[in-house]
Each structure stands twice: as C-alpha cells, then as structure tokens.
Scaffold this motif. Structure first.
Motif, PDB file in Angstrom:
ATOM      1  N   GLY A 261       0.790  -1.223   0.000  1.00 34.39           N
ATOM      2  CA  GLY A 261       0.000   0.000   0.000  1.00 34.39           C
ATOM      3  C   GLY A 261       0.821   1.271   0.000  1.00 34.39           C
ATOM      4  O   GLY A 261       0.273   2.365  -0.220  1.00 34.39           O
ATOM      5  N   LYS A 262       2.121   1.151   0.239  1.00 36.05           N
ATOM      6  CA  LYS A 262       2.984   2.339   0.210  1.00 36.05           C
ATOM      7  C   LYS A 262       3.172   2.871  -1.209  1.00 36.05           C
ATOM      8  O   LYS A 262       3.587   4.016  -1.400  1.00 36.05           O
ATOM      9  CB  LYS A 262       4.329   2.015   0.844  1.00 36.05           C
ATOM     10  CG  LYS A 262       4.226   1.704   2.336  1.00 36.05           C
ATOM     11  CD  LYS A 262       5.562   1.338   2.930  1.00 36.05           C
ATOM     12  CE  LYS A 262       5.457   1.191   4.445  1.00 36.05           C
ATOM     13  NZ  LYS A 262       4.544   0.121   4.855  1.00 36.05           N
ATOM     14  N   CYS A 263       2.876   2.035  -2.199  1.00 32.59           N
ATOM     15  CA  CYS A 263       2.956   2.482  -3.593  1.00 32.59           C
ATOM     16  C   CYS A 263       1.789   3.421  -3.881  1.00 32.59           C
ATOM     17  O   CYS A 263       0.630   3.081  -3.595  1.00 32.59           O
ATOM     18  CB  CYS A 263       2.918   1.282  -4.530  1.00 32.59           C
ATOM     19  SG  CYS A 263       2.867   1.714  -6.286  1.00 32.59           S
ATOM     20  N   PRO A 264       2.050   4.605  -4.437  1.00 35.16           N
ATOM     21  CA  PRO A 264       0.967   5.561  -4.693  1.00 35.16           C
ATOM     22  C   PRO A 264       0.041   5.151  -5.838  1.00 35.16           C
ATOM     23  O   PRO A 264      -1.055   5.697  -5.960  1.00 35.16           O
ATOM     24  CB  PRO A 264       1.720   6.853  -5.035  1.00 35.16           C
ATOM     25  CG  PRO A 264       3.053   6.406  -5.530  1.00 35.16           C
ATOM     26  CD  PRO A 264       3.378   5.158  -4.769  1.00 35.16           C
ATOM     27  N   ASP A 265       0.464   4.205  -6.668  1.00 32.62           N
ATOM     28  CA  ASP A 265      -0.360   3.757  -7.795  1.00 32.62           C
ATOM     29  C   ASP A 265      -1.351   2.716  -7.275  1.00 32.62           C
ATOM     30  O   ASP A 265      -1.057   1.522  -7.223  1.00 32.62           O
ATOM     31  CB  ASP A 265       0.529   3.162  -8.885  1.00 32.62           C
ATOM     32  CG  ASP A 265      -0.242   2.785 -10.140  1.00 32.62           C
ATOM     33  OD1 ASP A 265      -1.474   2.679 -10.074  1.00 32.62           O
ATOM     34  OD2 ASP A 265       0.408   2.567 -11.190  1.00 32.62           O
ATOM     35  N   LYS A 266      -2.524   3.161  -6.893  1.00 26.94           N
ATOM     36  CA  LYS A 266      -3.481   2.282  -6.225  1.00 26.94           C
ATOM     37  C   LYS A 266      -4.048   1.205  -7.156  1.00 26.94           C
ATOM     38  O   LYS A 266      -4.421   0.127  -6.696  1.00 26.94           O
ATOM     39  CB  LYS A 266      -4.617   3.112  -5.619  1.00 26.94           C
ATOM     40  CG  LYS A 266      -4.128   4.084  -4.544  1.00 26.94           C
ATOM     41  CD  LYS A 266      -3.237   3.383  -3.507  1.00 26.94           C
ATOM     42  CE  LYS A 266      -2.622   4.344  -2.503  1.00 26.94           C
ATOM     43  NZ  LYS A 266      -1.645   3.681  -1.609  1.00 26.94           N
ATOM     44  N   LYS A 267      -4.099   1.502  -8.453  1.00 24.78           N
ATOM     45  CA  LYS A 267      -4.536   0.482  -9.394  1.00 24.78           C
ATOM     46  C   LYS A 267      -3.536  -0.671  -9.426  1.00 24.78           C
ATOM     47  O   LYS A 267      -3.918  -1.851  -9.429  1.00 24.78           O
ATOM     48  CB  LYS A 267      -4.700   1.085 -10.789  1.00 24.78           C
ATOM     49  CG  LYS A 267      -5.257   0.117 -11.812  1.00 24.78           C
ATOM     50  CD  LYS A 267      -5.467   0.787 -13.162  1.00 24.78           C
ATOM     51  CE  LYS A 267      -6.028  -0.195 -14.179  1.00 24.78           C
ATOM     52  NZ  LYS A 267      -6.242   0.461 -15.511  1.00 24.78           N
TER      53      LYS A 267
END
Length: 576
Positions: free
Chosen positions: A102-108
């Motif tokens: 979830g730390k990745c900003p690309d939620k898709k």
C-alpha cells in the motif's frame, strides 16, 4: 525468446523463511514498494510456489504404476520429526508484501498485485488444508515477539476455507482479465476457484466424519467460477486431427494458449529443462506404465464399454487396444506408434515400463531424449479441467442436465471424435466395473457420476497428481489397496505385440533363448504373471502389501518438532 515462468531471480533475496524470520536481506519498506515495478519484482518470487515439471507429470498412485510404491500406498507413513509439508516461508513472503504494498501511490497497481498475492495465499492454504485439514490462519506477518501468533492453535477448516474463498474472490476482481499462458490473471484465479470449490465441496459431502457443513456452497462456487470462465474467457478445447489432437496438446514445445490457462515454461535458449522424455524411456525412474484398471476404463470408439466385451479379461495387447477411445493410443504406445518426426513403428519397451503400457503423454521429439534436456511446457491449469469440474459439481449437487454435459464433457470427447455421455442411459444402467471401484456414490446420479469420473481420469491422467486428490476427496482410499496389474499374457511364449510379423517379446522359463531383436523376459524374474506359467496379467509389486487406514490416512500428520515448539497444535486423528 520464451518468457520463463517462475524463474525470475530476485536479487533482493526474497527466499523462503520461517514464520518468525524476516526475508533474507530484508527489504526496507521505506526504500521499496514505491513503484509498480517494485511490486512486480517482489511478486515474481511467488511463482516459485507453483508445481515443478516433475510435480506435474510424475504421477504414481493407481493410474501410473512403477517398480516402487509410495509410503502413502503401503500404509507406512510415520509422524515425521520435522518437515512433512509443514512449511510456512511462502506465506510469510506473501503477507509481508500485503502489509507493505500500500505504500505504492499507484493504487490500481496495488490492487492488481495484491490480487496476485492473495491468489497465491489462497493457493498456499488450499494445499495446506488438503494435506492437514485444520491449520493456523495467518493474514499478517509475524515477528519474533508475536508469541501469541507463533503458538496459536489450528483454526477450523471452515474458517480457513472461507478465508481462502475471500482471497480468491479478491484476486478474480482485481487481476487483469486477459489470457496469458505464463502469467496469472483473472482467468487463472477462476480456474483455481473452480478446482478449490470442487475439492472442498466433494470432500465435505463424502467425509461426514469431519462434520464439515455447507458442501453445496463450495460446489456452487465451483459451478459459478467455471461458468464465468466458460462464458467470458474465450478458452476452448484444442482441436486438430482426432487421432493426434490430444497428444499434440502435451507434446508441443510451447503451451497451446487456446486451452492452456497457465503453464510452466521451459526453454532451450535459457537452458531451463525438465526430464520427461528420459523419464518415460529408461529404467532409471521406476519404469512407469498405466495400470490395467485404467486401460480397461477407456471406452470403445463408439462409446460402448470395453468391459462389456466378452472375454475382455483375457484379451491380449493388440486386440484390446483396437477401436478404443483415441486418447488411449495418444497416452501409451499402441500398434503403429511412431516418434514425432520419425517413421519407425515402435512397440512398448518393457525395460521402460513395468506394466507394458508405456507412456507417451508429454513425450516430445527424440532430440530431447537426453537426461534433463526436455523443453515441453507443463500445464498447471487447462480448460478441460474446468469443464470436468463443472460437470462433476453439477452432478454432485443433483441439478445436472444433458445440456450441462453438452457444454462440458462433450467438448473433451469431441476433441477425439468420441460420443458424449448420455445422462439418462448412464443413470439407467450404471457401469458395474466403475461402480466396483467407487463405492461411496449413491442416489439417482450414480451412473452419470461414474461416467464423469471415468472421463476425468482419462482426460487428466499424468497431470498434477489429480488422481491422489480425487481419491482423497471421494473417500475411496480402498481403491489404492488393490493389486496393480499390467498386460495379459497366456503364459510363456513368443509375442508379436503389433502383428507386424516380428517377435517383439519372449517370456521364457529356464535357459535364455537366442532370439535376435526380441525383448527377453524371464518369468518370475523380469516379469511376473498372476498364475505363473499358466498366464494372467502382469503383477506389479505383488510382494508389497498395500494398506490404507480409513480413519487416519485421508490427512497427513503434524510433525513432532512443530508440536514441541507449539504445544497448542493438536495432532490429526489416529496419528498419535
């Protein structure tokens, strides 16, 4: 160049570890999990959980017989000190990813790769439940100080399997709806849900001793996942000439994407090989061969039963393989068999098959016969399995129709020009030969269930150890204790297996004969017959007693060391 499934080496050191350890060279969440590529790199390691080529083709239960018997067949399993399949490293890597992706900003991208992770968590737990029944459910990473989690008791199978289904549903909702034969997609997840639903639904139905509710809920899950795949994926049964289509599906260097949903990929260019050709043609790996009951189960080409033919019990090889379901001649060597790209006709080699029924499924061109140099892709999921899952689940629920068979089993039969199962006829006159093998079925659909099981056994032989799982979920352990047999011979003598005018096999007593080019088998030494010199079927491992303990052997034992480390772990019934 072929993409190699599951061998992408991750320099970040994501290797299997114990529950109380971080991955080696632990990844800092502050410096990783920031991009979609980070998520891709991490999750590539999950593919290592899929079966190896040997795990796919090396079946040895009661379909494929070898010179030795597994402990499971002899009834000689013991409670191991450690190991025994009780490994949790893959799970920890999955849960570590889910805690940090979830730390990745690309939620898709997060949703997609979380779907992949949850696919593998479902896959992992499905394997653990099949093996052990109740197991601890962990959905978070565990640290050294988490003693409560490290020493938790086994969770009920019902809780674990409901969690598995939640994971696979998330995977279905978030993975790409695309067809990629070496990458897990929504359609792979649907195939897994179909497999899980059928296994768990039938296990609960046929094992009332475990008091597991809601069998129909899992059968319904199998049906709905199968229907989704059948209607929306575009997969189909691979078709070519009926006399070769089935064989070509498995001997192709590259997995045929029309039917194969997911495969292990092998490549000469990248020097990633397996050992299938060598395995089927040498004495080094137990001389595998089909067992007689399975050979007898193949129907005649017109759909009638071979075991209804007068004198089938004493029919010799050439006669017994004539006018049969074409898959028989595409699974074993039969008269007229030639290797791919060659013209020489070959008979079964008894130095390579203990039953006489020599395997050719997956066998590719002779150039790949060298030890560990074969490159045929290995199917992990294929469309035919989903069709058979669907038909069986509908039959077990009691709402199967002929129309259901026409969109499922008919397709696998059409491939080889065989008539479909006729539901009314099957239920009106159940096959006594099949019924003697499967003793737990009852009710109005007995006959058609027997026919679906016949179709499943024939279509999926030598794949993914399906047969072991089927025996377990159907509660048919007794089937494993029968004497395993091979070809019929009326006694010592000379035999022309393919009616070519050349003696292929000589079974002799006393002095070894001098017959050039023939396979010379000494009775009682190289080959054993049921009635000795009076003939009979080849007897395989006749000196080894087989035993299956009904109130114990459907589950594996928990290792001793694990129960010493965690005193809250109970043992499976009758393994104390």
């Amino acid at each position: 160049m072929k993409k190699i499934l599951s061998i992408i080496a991750i320099s970040l050191g994501l290797v299997a570890c114990d529950l109380d350890q971080l991955p080696q060279d632990a990844i800092s969440p502050e410096t990783f999990f920031n991009t979609e590529n980070d998520l891709l790199l991490y999750t590539n390691s999950f593919y290592n959980a899929l079966p190896s080529a040997e795990d796919i083709y090396n079946e040895d239960v009661d379909n494929v017989i070898k010179t030795s018997l597994r402990d499971e067949l002899q009834g000689t399993r013991v409670v191991p000190t450690s190991g025994g399949g009780w490994g949790w490293g893959n799970l920890r890597s999955i849960n570590y990813f889910l805690a940090n992706s979830g730390k990745c900003p690309d939620k898709k991208a997060v949703a997609k790769y979380n779907g992949l992770a949850r696919f593998f968590r479902a896959y992992f737990y499905f394997g653990m439940v099949k093996r052990f029944g109740d197991v601890p459910w962990y959905s978070t990473t565990i640290e050294l100080e988490d003693q409560a989690l490290l020493t938790k008791a086994r969770d009920p199978r019902t809780l674990v399997m409901d969690s598995v289904m939640a994971d696979i549903d998330y995977a279905i909702a978030n993975l790409d709806a695309s067809r990629q034969v070496t990458t897990i997609t929504k359609f792979t997840a649907l195939a897994l849900k179909s497999r899980i639903g059928l296994f768990e639904g039938t296990f609960r139905k046929y094992h009332p001793e475990y008091n597991l509710p809601n069998a129909d809920k899992f059968l319904d899950a199998c049906i709905s996942a199968s229907e989704d795949l059948m209607k929306n994926s575009g997969y189909s049964i691979y078709k070519a000439t009926p006399a070769t289509a089935y064989m070509k599906l498995f001997s192709s260097d590259n997995a045929i994407p029309d039917e194969v949903i997911l495969a292990r990929d092998f490549s000469d260019e990248l020097q990633v090989y397996h050992n299938l050709n060598y395995y089927t043609m040498t004495a080094s790996y137990g001389r595998p061969g089909l067992e007689k009951k399975l050979v007898n189960s193949y129907l005649m080409a017109d759909g009638s039963r071979f075991t209804d033919v007068k004198g089938y019990e004493t029919m010799q090889f050439y006669d017994e393989v004539q006018n049969r379901d074409p898959r028989l001649a595409q699974t074993i060597r039969t008269p007229g068999y030639t290797r791919i790209g060659e013209t020489a006709q070959l008979v079964p080699e008894f130095g390579a098959t203990v039953t006489g029924y020599q395997l050719i499924k997956f066998v590719s061109a002779p150039k790949w016969d060298t030890f560990s140099k074969d490159i045929t892709d290995m199917p992990v999921f294929r469309y035919a399995e989903v069709l058979l899952n669907y038909a069986e689940a509908k039959a077990e629920k009691g709402n199967l129709t002929q129309a259901d068979l026409d969109i499922s089993t008919k397709l696998t039969r059409d491939r080889v020009g065989m008539p479909n199962i006729n539901m009314d006829q099957a239920n009106a006159k159940p096959d006594p030969y099949q019924a003697a093998q499967y003793t737990q079925i009852s009710g109005k659909n007995l006959g058609v269930i027997l026919e679906i099981r016949r179709e499943r056994r024939i279509e999926l032989v030598m794949e993914n150890f399906f047969r072991w799982d089927d025996i377990i979920r159907w509660k048919e352990g007794q089937a494993l204790t029968k004497q395993y047999k091979g070809m019929y011979f009326p006694g010592p003598g000379q035999y022309d297996l393919d009616k070519s005018g050349t003696i292929d096999v000589v079974i002799y007593e006393g002095t070894k004969p001098d017959i050039k080019g023939a396979q010379l088998l000494k009775l009682g030494s190289d080959v054993s017959l049921e009635n000795g010199a009076k003939g009979g079927n080849i007897v395989v491992n006749g000196h080894i007693t087989k035993k299956f303990i009904e109130n114990r052997d459907y589950l594996y034992p928990i290792p001793k060391q694990e129960r010493l480390l965690n005193t809250n772990l109970t043992q499976n019934p009758n393994w104390e």
